[in-house]
Design an enzyme around this catalytic site. Sequence first.
Site, PDB file in Angstrom:
ATOM      1  N   LYS A   2      22.573  38.128  38.112  1.00 54.99           N
ATOM      2  CA  LYS A   2      22.195  38.367  39.468  1.00 54.99           C
ATOM      3  C   LYS A   2      23.718  39.275  40.016  1.00 54.99           C
ATOM      4  O   LYS A   2      25.296  38.641  38.856  1.00 54.99           O
ATOM      5  CB  LYS A   2      22.029  37.736  40.643  1.00 54.99           C
ATOM      6  N   TYR A 223      54.758  47.685  50.593  1.00 53.19           N
ATOM      7  CA  TYR A 223      54.118  48.154  51.326  1.00 53.19           C
ATOM      8  C   TYR A 223      55.057  47.116  52.288  1.00 53.19           C
ATOM      9  O   TYR A 223      55.030  45.349  51.934  1.00 53.19           O
ATOM     10  CB  TYR A 223      52.701  47.856  51.877  1.00 53.19           C
TER      11      TYR A 223
END
Length: 341
Positions: A2, A223
């Site tokens: 998966k 940032y």
Amino acid sequence: MKADAYGLGAARIGPVLAGLGCRDFFFAHLAEALALKQLLPLDCRLFVLNGLAPGYEAVCANEGIFPVLSTPEQALAWAALARQMGRILPAALQVDTGMSRLGLSEAELDDILTSPDYSGSVAHQLLMTHMACADDPQAPANASQIECFHRFASRLPEVPSSLANSAAVLSLPKAAGHVLRPGLALYGIAPGGYMGADLEPAISLEARVIQIRQIEAGTGVGYGLDYIAPGPRRIATISAGYADGWPRALSGRGAAVWFRDHRLPLVGRVSMDSCTVDITDIAESQIRPGDTVELIGQHQTVTSLAQILATTPHEVLTMLGNRFARTYIDQPPMGAKETPK
Ligand SMILES: *Cc1c(COP(=O)(O)O)cnc(C)c1O
């Protein structure tokens, strides 16, 4: 299999596992199973853990994919299709032994097994359940789930059982059943609490240095200028950011990257496509733009990243984005033009 084999590439890993003798493959979604089907030997069984989506019953049956039936509605829809097709259709049955996530209750199992609309229409490949606390072998829930499973199994004594994820494979022999369902452990990563498991990590992750600069005391980085250099520093910008699954949440939590045996602490916030690290400790001639640094490897494991992020190794792996070029050591990529980061 998966989530694209936990982000590692189901199309490459599935056939390798099949070559090693694996014949049972578990997916979350039908589309994942369909994508891999043509790459696997014909005698493989492909199971869809999330079950039968309404409207897709016929595709599932025609493609020979086995749904994991977890609700009476799914079970009856599958049986109805079987009768309509004049066939007996294969499926796994999942029962809820205490996790309250997926699976039939005991009353629901009894109902469908005695329903004339169901009985005789479905060939039960597996009786499945999932363990909620296998990563804590002492948890009382383990014994009670296994005991509950035996009550379910007594209704279908001839059907092979499957209970164990990686943690249960490693620590709960009573949950072995007939078919194991390891995910994480296949990739050499021990689930929580099994630091001692004798597994060899199968993956490493690297990214490139794209710029190096010297900054003076008081200069901000990234940032928000969250990091202010307390003295002269050399900063390297690395070509991996949160869009790659190198999460912004690593900022300010003591995470690092590694260059050979040097630990390079992350400084400033992780950006979308890059992050910044302090390389002051490395001689100037030693590291240059174009060099690669280790994000995951022998110094920094998936498990240690998961600890920093307060999550599981599964989540760290499945976050890794598609911009990382994947290189498979046993089979070099064919035709794929490598675009190193
Ligand atoms: C994902 C999953 C597994 C594998 O879990 P790991 O912890 O990776 O071994 C097994 N069974 C079910 C039902 C799952 O959803």
